[in-house]
Design a protein around this motif. Structure first.
Motif, PDB file in Angstrom:
ATOM      1  N   ILE A  23      76.590   5.009 -40.439  1.00  0.00           N
ATOM      2  CA  ILE A  23      76.857   6.229 -41.214  1.00  0.00           C
ATOM      3  C   ILE A  23      77.615   7.243 -40.351  1.00  0.00           C
ATOM      4  N   LEU A  24      77.179   7.419 -39.102  1.00  0.00           N
ATOM      5  CA  LEU A  24      77.886   8.334 -38.194  1.00  0.00           C
ATOM      6  C   LEU A  24      79.340   7.918 -38.041  1.00  0.00           C
ATOM      7  N   ASP A  25      79.571   6.616 -37.877  1.00  0.00           N
ATOM      8  CA  ASP A  25      80.930   6.096 -37.729  1.00  0.00           C
ATOM      9  C   ASP A  25      81.746   6.332 -39.000  1.00  0.00           C
ATOM     10  N   ASP A  26      81.135   6.018 -40.150  1.00  0.00           N
ATOM     11  CA  ASP A  26      81.829   6.208 -41.432  1.00  0.00           C
ATOM     12  C   ASP A  26      82.217   7.669 -41.652  1.00  0.00           C
ATOM     13  N   GLU A  27      81.393   8.588 -41.161  1.00  0.00           N
ATOM     14  CA  GLU A  27      81.646  10.015 -41.342  1.00  0.00           C
ATOM     15  C   GLU A  27      82.547  10.604 -40.245  1.00  0.00           C
ATOM     16  N   GLY A  28      82.926   9.775 -39.267  1.00  0.00           N
ATOM     17  CA  GLY A  28      83.857  10.217 -38.238  1.00  0.00           C
ATOM     18  C   GLY A  28      83.237  10.981 -37.078  1.00  0.00           C
ATOM     19  N   TYR A  29      81.925  10.846 -36.876  1.00  0.00           N
ATOM     20  CA  TYR A  29      81.256  11.523 -35.764  1.00  0.00           C
ATOM     21  C   TYR A  29      81.484  10.773 -34.458  1.00  0.00           C
ATOM     22  N   ASP A  30      81.537  11.500 -33.356  1.00  0.00           N
ATOM     23  CA  ASP A  30      81.650  10.923 -32.019  1.00  0.00           C
ATOM     24  C   ASP A  30      80.261  10.443 -31.599  1.00  0.00           C
ATOM     25  N   PRO A  31      80.057   9.131 -31.427  1.00  0.00           N
ATOM     26  CA  PRO A  31      78.724   8.611 -31.114  1.00  0.00           C
ATOM     27  C   PRO A  31      78.177   9.050 -29.755  1.00  0.00           C
ATOM     28  N   SER A  32      79.031   9.543 -28.889  1.00  0.00           N
ATOM     29  CA  SER A  32      78.554   9.984 -27.574  1.00  0.00           C
ATOM     30  C   SER A  32      77.899  11.363 -27.629  1.00  0.00           C
ATOM     31  N   THR A  33      78.150  12.121 -28.689  1.00  0.00           N
ATOM     32  CA  THR A  33      77.567  13.456 -28.804  1.00  0.00           C
ATOM     33  C   THR A  33      76.773  13.666 -30.089  1.00  0.00           C
ATOM     34  N   ALA A  34      77.082  12.895 -31.125  1.00  0.00           N
ATOM     35  CA  ALA A  34      76.467  13.088 -32.436  1.00  0.00           C
ATOM     36  C   ALA A  34      75.127  12.379 -32.536  1.00  0.00           C
ATOM     37  N   GLY A  35      74.390  12.705 -33.593  1.00  0.00           N
ATOM     38  CA  GLY A  35      73.123  12.034 -33.806  1.00  0.00           C
ATOM     39  C   GLY A  35      72.467  12.435 -35.110  1.00  0.00           C
ATOM     40  N   LEU A  36      71.241  11.962 -35.255  1.00  0.00           N
ATOM     41  CA  LEU A  36      70.410  12.274 -36.404  1.00  0.00           C
ATOM     42  C   LEU A  36      69.583  13.500 -36.076  1.00  0.00           C
ATOM     43  N   GLU A  41      60.401  21.257 -43.161  1.00  0.00           N
ATOM     44  CA  GLU A  41      60.417  22.530 -43.882  1.00  0.00           C
ATOM     45  C   GLU A  41      59.297  22.552 -44.910  1.00  0.00           C
ATOM     46  N   ARG A  42      58.888  23.749 -45.277  1.00  0.00           N
ATOM     47  CA  ARG A  42      57.850  23.897 -46.298  1.00  0.00           C
ATOM     48  C   ARG A  42      58.424  23.486 -47.643  1.00  0.00           C
ATOM     49  N   GLY A  43      57.593  22.802 -48.419  1.00  0.00           N
ATOM     50  CA  GLY A  43      58.012  22.377 -49.742  1.00  0.00           C
ATOM     51  C   GLY A  43      57.716  20.913 -49.963  1.00  0.00           C
ATOM     52  N   GLY A  44      57.940  20.463 -51.152  1.00  0.00           N
ATOM     53  CA  GLY A  44      57.663  19.079 -51.499  1.00  0.00           C
ATOM     54  C   GLY A  44      56.278  18.944 -52.103  1.00  0.00           C
ATOM     55  N   CYS A  45      56.001  17.789 -52.636  1.00  0.00           N
ATOM     56  CA  CYS A  45      54.734  17.524 -53.341  1.00  0.00           C
ATOM     57  C   CYS A  45      53.506  17.742 -52.465  1.00  0.00           C
ATOM     58  N   ALA A  46      53.597  17.379 -51.189  1.00  0.00           N
ATOM     59  CA  ALA A  46      52.421  17.417 -50.312  1.00  0.00           C
ATOM     60  C   ALA A  46      52.392  18.633 -49.378  1.00  0.00           C
ATOM     61  N   GLY A  47      53.395  19.490 -49.430  1.00  0.00           N
ATOM     62  CA  GLY A  47      53.364  20.716 -48.640  1.00  0.00           C
ATOM     63  C   GLY A  47      54.475  20.870 -47.621  1.00  0.00           C
ATOM     64  N   LEU A  48      54.855  19.779 -46.942  1.00  0.00           N
ATOM     65  CA  LEU A  48      55.948  19.803 -45.973  1.00  0.00           C
ATOM     66  C   LEU A  48      56.921  18.683 -46.315  1.00  0.00           C
ATOM     67  N   SER A  49      58.193  18.904 -46.027  1.00  0.00           N
ATOM     68  CA  SER A  49      59.209  17.888 -46.286  1.00  0.00           C
ATOM     69  C   SER A  49      60.019  17.645 -45.024  1.00  0.00           C
ATOM     70  N   TYR A  50      60.415  16.390 -44.851  1.00  0.00           N
ATOM     71  CA  TYR A  50      61.334  16.063 -43.765  1.00  0.00           C
ATOM     72  C   TYR A  50      62.722  16.522 -44.170  1.00  0.00           C
ATOM     73  N   ARG A  51      63.486  16.972 -43.202  1.00  0.00           N
ATOM     74  CA  ARG A  51      64.894  17.283 -43.440  1.00  0.00           C
ATOM     75  C   ARG A  51      65.691  16.479 -42.421  1.00  0.00           C
ATOM     76  N   PHE A  52      66.486  15.544 -42.924  1.00  0.00           N
ATOM     77  CA  PHE A  52      67.310  14.698 -42.075  1.00  0.00           C
ATOM     78  C   PHE A  52      68.766  15.050 -42.303  1.00  0.00           C
ATOM     79  N   GLY A  53      69.542  15.011 -41.257  1.00  0.00           N
ATOM     80  CA  GLY A  53      70.967  15.261 -41.391  1.00  0.00           C
ATOM     81  C   GLY A  53      71.709  14.731 -40.181  1.00  0.00           C
ATOM     82  N   LEU A  54      72.993  14.645 -40.303  1.00  0.00           N
ATOM     83  CA  LEU A  54      73.835  14.249 -39.183  1.00  0.00           C
ATOM     84  C   LEU A  54      74.315  15.508 -38.489  1.00  0.00           C
ATOM     85  N   ALA A  55      74.430  15.441 -37.185  1.00  0.00           N
ATOM     86  CA  ALA A  55      74.907  16.594 -36.424  1.00  0.00           C
ATOM     87  C   ALA A  55      75.899  16.128 -35.373  1.00  0.00           C
ATOM     88  N   ALA A  56      76.961  16.894 -35.200  1.00  0.00           N
ATOM     89  CA  ALA A  56      77.974  16.556 -34.201  1.00  0.00           C
ATOM     90  C   ALA A  56      77.440  16.679 -32.781  1.00  0.00           C
TER      91      ALA A  56
END
Length: 116
Positions: A23-36, A41-56
């Motif tokens: 996914i990082l490659d498909d989105e054009g991120y530099d694998p030497s610096t980028a990551g997950l 965050e508060r919210g979701g059915c059970a009270g807390l939710s994971y927030r995942f994203g790509l970052a340069a």
């Protein structure tokens, strides 16, 4: 940014690592610096939710782990909630996705993305 020195905060399976790297490659991120980037965050059915994203690159205060291949950036406020978590890839009749196994979760909603 602080490097994790003992056990990883989050462990990616080989399949999850490969999928995120793709996914990082498909989105054009530099694998030497980028990551997950992982946060909670508060919210979701059970009270807390994971927030995942790509970052340069990691935020200045992120905990960084890069033992496996893909770098994982964890928001420092989330470390206590996600420490010891394993992420894998799953496939079902509903499609392909990520499966989160969090030993700190007392309860999870059906989709697995919300916890208490």
């Amino acid at each position: 940014m602080s490097e994790q020195s003992s056990k990883p905060v989050i462990t990616l399976s080989n399949r999850a690592d490969d999928r995120i790297a793709s996914i990082l490659d498909d989105e054009g991120y530099d694998p030497s610096t980028a990551g997950l980037r992982v946060a909670v965050e508060r919210g979701g059915c059970a009270g807390l939710s994971y927030r995942f994203g790509l970052a340069a690159s990691p935020a200045e205060d992120d905990v960084v782990d890069n033992r496996h291949g893909v770098r994982v950036f964890v928001d420092p406020a989330a470390v206590a909630y996600v420490e010891g978590t394993d992420i894998d890839v799953t496939q079902s009749a509903h499609g392909k996705g990520f499966k989160v196994e969090n030993p700190n979760a007392e309860e999870q909603c059906g989709c697995g993305l919300s916890f208490r």
